[in-house]
Design a protein around this motif. Structure first.
Motif, PDB file in Angstrom:
ATOM      1  N   ASP A   1       0.838  -1.186   0.000  1.00 36.93           N
ATOM      2  CA  ASP A   1       0.000   0.000   0.000  1.00 36.93           C
ATOM      3  C   ASP A   1       0.878   1.243   0.000  1.00 36.93           C
ATOM      4  OD1 ASP A   1      -1.854  -1.960   0.334  1.00 36.93           O
ATOM      5  OD2 ASP A   1      -2.469  -1.376   2.355  1.00 36.93           O
ATOM      6  N   VAL A   2       0.603   2.150  -0.927  1.00 36.76           N
ATOM      7  CA  VAL A   2       1.383   3.379  -1.061  1.00 36.76           C
ATOM      8  C   VAL A   2       0.452   4.558  -0.840  1.00 36.76           C
ATOM      9  CG1 VAL A   2       2.951   4.708  -2.518  1.00 36.76           C
ATOM     10  CG2 VAL A   2       2.847   2.212  -2.740  1.00 36.76           C
ATOM     11  N   SER A   3       0.824   5.435   0.116  1.00 35.34           N
ATOM     12  CA  SER A   3      -0.009   6.597   0.411  1.00 35.34           C
ATOM     13  C   SER A   3       0.843   7.728   0.940  1.00 35.34           C
ATOM     14  CB  SER A   3      -1.093   6.238   1.440  1.00 35.34           C
ATOM     15  OG  SER A   3      -0.486   5.821   2.658  1.00 35.34           O
ATOM     16  N   THR A   4       0.275   8.936   0.929  1.00 35.92           N
ATOM     17  CA  THR A   4       0.971  10.105   1.446  1.00 35.92           C
ATOM     18  C   THR A   4      -0.062  11.165   1.815  1.00 35.92           C
ATOM     19  OG1 THR A   4       2.657  11.773   0.998  1.00 35.92           O
ATOM     20  CG2 THR A   4       1.214  11.188  -0.812  1.00 35.92           C
ATOM     21  N   LEU A   5       0.347  12.112   2.601  1.00 34.76           N
ATOM     22  CA  LEU A   5      -0.485  13.251   2.963  1.00 34.76           C
ATOM     23  C   LEU A   5      -0.070  14.519   2.211  1.00 34.76           C
ATOM     24  CD1 LEU A   5      -0.867  12.784   6.822  1.00 34.76           C
ATOM     25  CD2 LEU A   5      -2.474  12.155   5.005  1.00 34.76           C
ATOM     26  N   SER A   6       0.826  14.354   1.250  1.00 31.50           N
ATOM     27  CA  SER A   6       1.275  15.506   0.465  1.00 31.50           C
ATOM     28  C   SER A   6       0.187  15.932  -0.513  1.00 31.50           C
ATOM     29  CB  SER A   6       2.561  15.149  -0.286  1.00 31.50           C
ATOM     30  OG  SER A   6       2.947  16.195  -1.133  1.00 31.50           O
ATOM     31  N   SER A   7      -0.030  17.221  -0.578  1.00 30.68           N
ATOM     32  CA  SER A   7      -1.047  17.737  -1.505  1.00 30.68           C
ATOM     33  C   SER A   7      -0.548  17.779  -2.938  1.00 30.68           C
ATOM     34  CB  SER A   7      -1.479  19.156  -1.084  1.00 30.68           C
ATOM     35  OG  SER A   7      -0.353  20.017  -1.018  1.00 30.68           O
ATOM     36  N   THR A   8       0.776  17.723  -3.115  1.00 31.15           N
ATOM     37  CA  THR A   8       1.360  17.700  -4.461  1.00 31.15           C
ATOM     38  C   THR A   8       1.797  16.290  -4.798  1.00 31.15           C
ATOM     39  OG1 THR A   8       3.539  18.237  -3.584  1.00 31.15           O
ATOM     40  CG2 THR A   8       2.137  20.081  -4.237  1.00 31.15           C
ATOM     41  N   SER A   9       1.960  16.041  -6.067  1.00 30.79           N
ATOM     42  CA  SER A   9       2.335  14.708  -6.530  1.00 30.79           C
ATOM     43  C   SER A   9       3.780  14.399  -6.137  1.00 30.79           C
ATOM     44  CB  SER A   9       2.182  14.606  -8.049  1.00 30.79           C
ATOM     45  OG  SER A   9       0.823  14.790  -8.413  1.00 30.79           O
ATOM     46  N   VAL A  10       3.962  13.203  -5.660  1.00 29.48           N
ATOM     47  CA  VAL A  10       5.291  12.720  -5.280  1.00 29.48           C
ATOM     48  C   VAL A  10       5.611  11.515  -6.160  1.00 29.48           C
ATOM     49  CG1 VAL A  10       6.753  11.898  -3.423  1.00 29.48           C
ATOM     50  CG2 VAL A  10       4.897  13.495  -2.916  1.00 29.48           C
ATOM     51  N   HIS A  11       6.760  11.587  -6.823  1.00 32.15           N
ATOM     52  CA  HIS A  11       7.155  10.519  -7.738  1.00 32.15           C
ATOM     53  C   HIS A  11       8.033   9.506  -6.993  1.00 32.15           C
ATOM     54  CE1 HIS A  11       5.721  12.651 -11.362  1.00 32.15           C
ATOM     55  NE2 HIS A  11       6.050  13.743 -10.667  1.00 32.15           N
ATOM     56  N   TYR A  12       7.804   8.246  -7.320  1.00 26.76           N
ATOM     57  CA  TYR A  12       8.578   7.175  -6.684  1.00 26.76           C
ATOM     58  C   TYR A  12       8.736   6.031  -7.658  1.00 26.76           C
ATOM     59  CZ  TYR A  12       4.107   4.770  -6.141  1.00 26.76           C
ATOM     60  OH  TYR A  12       2.898   4.162  -6.385  1.00 26.76           O
ATOM     61  N   GLN A  13       9.624   5.124  -7.306  1.00 29.98           N
ATOM     62  CA  GLN A  13       9.844   3.902  -8.074  1.00 29.98           C
ATOM     63  C   GLN A  13       9.763   2.716  -7.136  1.00 29.98           C
ATOM     64  OE1 GLN A  13      13.091   3.555 -11.059  1.00 29.98           O
ATOM     65  NE2 GLN A  13      13.731   1.732  -9.938  1.00 29.98           N
ATOM     66  N   LEU A  14       8.990   1.707  -7.503  1.00 30.34           N
ATOM     67  CA  LEU A  14       8.803   0.501  -6.693  1.00 30.34           C
ATOM     68  C   LEU A  14       9.208  -0.713  -7.508  1.00 30.34           C
ATOM     69  CD1 LEU A  14       7.614  -1.053  -4.218  1.00 30.34           C
ATOM     70  CD2 LEU A  14       5.423  -1.029  -5.447  1.00 30.34           C
ATOM     71  N   ARG A  15       9.973  -1.594  -6.853  1.00 32.09           N
ATOM     72  CA  ARG A  15      10.380  -2.833  -7.509  1.00 32.09           C
ATOM     73  C   ARG A  15      10.394  -3.941  -6.469  1.00 32.09           C
ATOM     74  NH1 ARG A  15      13.270  -4.405 -12.115  1.00 32.09           N
ATOM     75  NH2 ARG A  15      14.467  -6.343 -11.879  1.00 32.09           N
ATOM     76  N   VAL A  16       9.719  -5.029  -6.762  1.00 31.62           N
ATOM     77  CA  VAL A  16       9.685  -6.210  -5.896  1.00 31.62           C
ATOM     78  C   VAL A  16      10.339  -7.355  -6.663  1.00 31.62           C
ATOM     79  CG1 VAL A  16       8.247  -7.842  -4.651  1.00 31.62           C
ATOM     80  CG2 VAL A  16       7.589  -5.431  -4.745  1.00 31.62           C
ATOM     81  N   SER A  17      11.333  -7.966  -6.060  1.00 32.40           N
ATOM     82  CA  SER A  17      12.086  -9.018  -6.747  1.00 32.40           C
ATOM     83  C   SER A  17      12.335 -10.173  -5.811  1.00 32.40           C
ATOM     84  CB  SER A  17      13.420  -8.465  -7.277  1.00 32.40           C
ATOM     85  OG  SER A  17      14.176  -7.905  -6.217  1.00 32.40           O
ATOM     86  N   ARG A  18      12.630 -11.308  -6.403  1.00 27.44           N
ATOM     87  CA  ARG A  18      12.996 -12.486  -5.635  1.00 27.44           C
ATOM     88  C   ARG A  18      14.486 -12.440  -5.315  1.00 27.44           C
ATOM     89  NH1 ARG A  18       9.017 -14.496  -9.187  1.00 27.44           N
ATOM     90  NH2 ARG A  18       7.338 -15.609  -8.086  1.00 27.44           N
TER      91      ARG A  18
END
Length: 802
Positions: free
Chosen positions: A126-143
């Motif tokens: 689950d990805v969430s934030t309280l920032s009113s502006t857009s926040v960019h991120y990168q997510l990677r799940v690997s074995r």
């Protein structure tokens, strides 16, 4: 109706916040570039197959792409049996609550054991934030490849404070104990290695890694011995965390932030490490190590018994010779009257004396009566004969042992027996709190799992029961066994001497160095206590209990010097109370030096001044045989002596031999004082012990040289003991200076010196030092005991004092 009501409330809350929840089916090994605001929340759904026979690691990596953000992104990972949450940027605290910010975070998910052979499990990010502006991120799940560590197979990985790593190890069949070794090429950044049970959550951050399990800081080396009995699941996690700061490993302290809430740049704190898990020794090696230790020291008992048998056989031959001579003399006496000189000459030749001229029987009888007369402890009976005045006797240019052996033997025996009783009392009152304290230390280590409390050689620390390093304790057995053997040898000599005195044996009464065994008993007791206290120290060696290992070393050195002096000066040797008071002062300075001596100029100046003054006072005491007083007139008398002996006439010293010894002793001690003042060694306890050993060796060498110079000789047994002891001391010191650990540094720096076992896969270099030093001390005691056996048939007025 209840279900509908709950759904309606949820819809109302969503619409009231104007927030949109988006769920995505996600795949392993795919990088997701996305944005998040307070108005939208993203849920990534993953599934994977979990097998009971195979563990597969899953790692979540997140990077913040926006340069500035007022509110962090919150990541919540929901698994079947656990929840993991963290924020990006990640804020980690260091010393003094300094804050460090990390925009790249990587976490490995815990893998709880499954009961079925195979099942599909889902987890959600689950990805969430309280920032009113857009926040960019990168997510990677690997074995995670090679998540399960293999026995004796090295695995390399990278870690940072925000990207810790942990791996699983499963005990193979037939292996009950393993040693986990983690190595790195670089000292810094400082790291923490932790061993944790298989459970969720895994504590893998700098601020929580010490919560459970066993843990230790490390720079280049780390090693932990793990036993199967401590982990019911027969498996454990090896967790490696890089710390945010290096102070715990002896690194520099960074600057303070200008503002309390200022976020500091952590810099590049990536570290490459290798981990390998190897089986530890089995029970057979423990048994072999204990049998080896017992066998070495029991062999000394056997050897002593054989030597005693040989000596008794030789004594029996001497007795037969003496009986034959006495019979022949008694037969000859029926025909003519003979003087006593041939008798004594025959006895001297039969017993291997040097051909000294013996005194007449009348003189012997008179001296015997004088020796048995009632004499006070501190003074003599005033006689008309000028030779009885100690102030005159002790100023003779050439003194003999008979001049300094005038006090009643019974009084002196009681005086020197006090050494034994005092050290026995000290041992009891010293050992009891020591044992209680080290048991507490070991309990704290076992309960908290903090491996930084004790400074072991972790690469060769074999646990047994509650003890973390049994081999370091077992190797101290030699001190106890050889100390007991020395006490038995002394007891045997004491009994034989007392029997000779009860027979009114002239040789025992009037010949040889006066036999006083109290100091020998004290030396044997001190050797046994050194073994006991050294074993206690090695239960948990650290900064706060170092004196357990060194206190009786000072006592042994002091008692040996006192015994050397007592041999030729039985009447004027120090009392037990004075000697132990001086040794207590030495131990007191040892504690002060370790606590306050590091970098303290004032302490080193004070200690050096006291060291030099004590050397001068002791030199004066030895030179004048105690016939001087330390009072208000001492300076006036010193100036007068300098004026009369050096200014008015340039006369040499009256007692040249004593002067040579004392000048050499002062040169050595002044040099040691200057070295300490200039270099200021970190290990003050060893420095102080080096002073005592140097003085002992100097005095012993002087004694040997003067003994040979006086026409005396050293018997074969004593000579063998001297050569054997010298060789053993050389090897012992070699292993002592290997330095496998040191509490003068941080625990992580100390572990850099750790090394593998070198003897029977059970004992390390320091254990060999214990073996050899105990043998060397025992040999040194035997040298002191047998060195003057050649004088047993020599009249005391023919034995020189030096």
């Amino acid at each position: 109706f209840v279900v509908l009501e709950v759904l309606w409330v949820s819809v109302c809350l969503v619409h009231s916040d104007s927030s949109v929840v988006v769920q995505k089916e996600a795949q392993f090994g795919v990088s997701y570039l996305d944005t998040v605001t307070s108005h939208n929340q993203t849920i990534y759904s993953f599934n994977h197959t979990v097998s009971r026979n195979k563990t597969e690691g899953v790692r979540v990596s997140v990077e913040l792409l926006s340069e500035t953000t007022k509110s962090p992104i919150l990541f919540v990972i929901r698994q079947k049996q656990a929840v993991l949450s963290f924020q990006v940027p990640l804020i980690l605290r260091g010393l003094y609550q300094r804050k460090y910010q990390y925009t790249q975070v990587g976490r490995t998910l815990c893998q709880p054991p499954t009961l079925v052979a195979s099942e599909t499990q889902f987890f959600y990010v689950d990805v969430s934030t309280l920032s009113s502006t857009s926040v960019h991120y990168q997510l990677r799940v690997s074995r995670v490849e090679s998540f399960t560590l293999q026995t004796d197979k090295k695995f390399s990985f990278n870690a940072t404070p925000s990207q810790p790593q942990f791996f699983k190890y499963v005990f193979p069949d037939g292996v009950d104990t393993v040693i986990v070794k983690v190595n790195s090429e670089k000292n810094f950044p400082c790291s923490v290695m932790s061993i944790q049970d298989i459970q969720c959550p895994v504590y893998d951050l700098d601020n929580n890694v010490a919560f459970i399990g066993m843990y230790q800081t490390m720079t280049k080396k780390g090693a932990v011995t793990v036993q199967r009995k401590d982990f019911p699941s027969n498996s454990f996690y090896v967790v490696v965390v890089v710390k945010t700061e290096d102070e715990a490993c002896g690194g520099p302290l960074k600057f303070y932030p200008l503002l309390p809430d200022e976020l500091l740049d952590a810099g590049n704190r990536s570290k490459t490490l290798d981990v390998v898990v190897s089986p530890a020794i089995n029970s057979e090696v423990y048994v072999m190590g204990m049998l080896f230790c017992l066998g070495i020291f029991l062999s000394f008992y056997v050897l002593t018994f054989l030597v005693a048998c040989i000596e008794n056989k030789r004594s029996t031959n001497y007795i037969i010779i003496i009986i034959i001579i006495i019979i022949s003399l008694s037969v000859a006496d029926n025909g003519s009257t003979m003087s006593s000189e041939p008798v004594t000459d025959s006895l001297a030749s039969a017993e291997g004396t040097y051909g000294y001229m013996e005194r007449s029987m009348d003189t012997v009888g008179r001296c015997r009566q004088e020796s048995l007369s009632s004499v006070e402890e501190d003074d003599y009976d005033t006689l008309a004969d000028i030779d009885s005045d100690k102030n005159i006797v002790r100023t003779k240019k050439y003194l003999c042992v008979s001049d300094l052996a005038r006090k009643d033997k019974r009084v002196l025996n009681k005086k020197y027996q006090i050494y034994f009783w005092n050290i026995s009392t000290i041992a009891v009152f010293y050992a009891l709190p020591v044992i209680q304290l080290v048991i507490t230390y070991q309990t704290v280590v076992n309960v908290t799992g903090n491996q930084d409390i004790c400074y072991y050689n972790f690469l060769c620390a074999h646990p047994l029961g509650a003890l973390s390093s049994f081999n370091n304790i077992l190797s101290n057995l030699g001190y106890v066994m050889l100390g007991l053997l020395f006490l038995l040898i002394v007891l045997q000599r004491d009994i034989l001497h007392n029997r000779a005195l009860m027979r009114n044996d002239i040789t025992a009464l009037e010949c040889g160095i006066p036999k006083h065994f109290g100091l020998f008993y004290a030396m044997g007791t001190a050797l046994m206590m050194e073994g006991l206290l050294s074993a206690c120290y090695h239960v948990c060696p650290n900064y706060t209990n170092f004196q357990f290992d060194t206190s009786f070393m000072y006592m042994i050195a002091g008692l040996c010097m006192l015994k050397l002096y007592q041999k030729r000066h039985p009447d004027i040797n120090a009392s037990a109370y004075t000697a132990y008071a001086c040794l207590a002062a030495v131990i007191f300075f040892s504690v002060l030096g370790v606590v306050f001596g590091k970098g303290n100029t004032a302490f080193w100046i004070v200690f050096s001044v006291i060291h030099i003054l004590a050397t001068l006072l002791l030199s004066t005491q030895l030179y004048y045989m105690g016939r001087w007083k330390l009072d208000s007139g001492i300076l006036r008398r010193m100036l007068y002596v300098i004026y009369t002996d050096c200014v008015r006439q340039c006369s040499g010293p009256m007692y040249i031999d004593r002067m040579v010894l004392l000048v050499m002793g002062n040169i050595v001690n002044w040099s040691l004082a200057a070295y300490g003042l200039i270099k200021r060694p970190n290990d003050f306890a060893s420095y102080l012990l080096a002073i005592a050993i140097c003085n002992l060796l100097l005095y012993f060498a002087f004694y040997i040289i003067m003994k040979l110079r006086s026409g005396e000789r050293i018997r074969c047994l004593a000579l063998v003991c001297i050569l054997f002891t010298a060789v053993v001391w050389g090897f012992a010191l070699f292993f002592f200076f290997q330095g496998l650990s040191t509490w003068q540094k941080t625990p992580a720096e100390s572990r850099e010196h750790n090394r593998d076992c070198i003897l029977l896969s059970f004992f390390d270099d320091h254990d060999i030092w214990h073996f050899l030093s105990s043998i060397a001390m025992f040999g040194s005691f035997l040298v002191l005991l047998t060195m003057d056996d050649d004088l047993d048939t020599v009249q005391r007025d023919k034995i020189y004092v030096f």
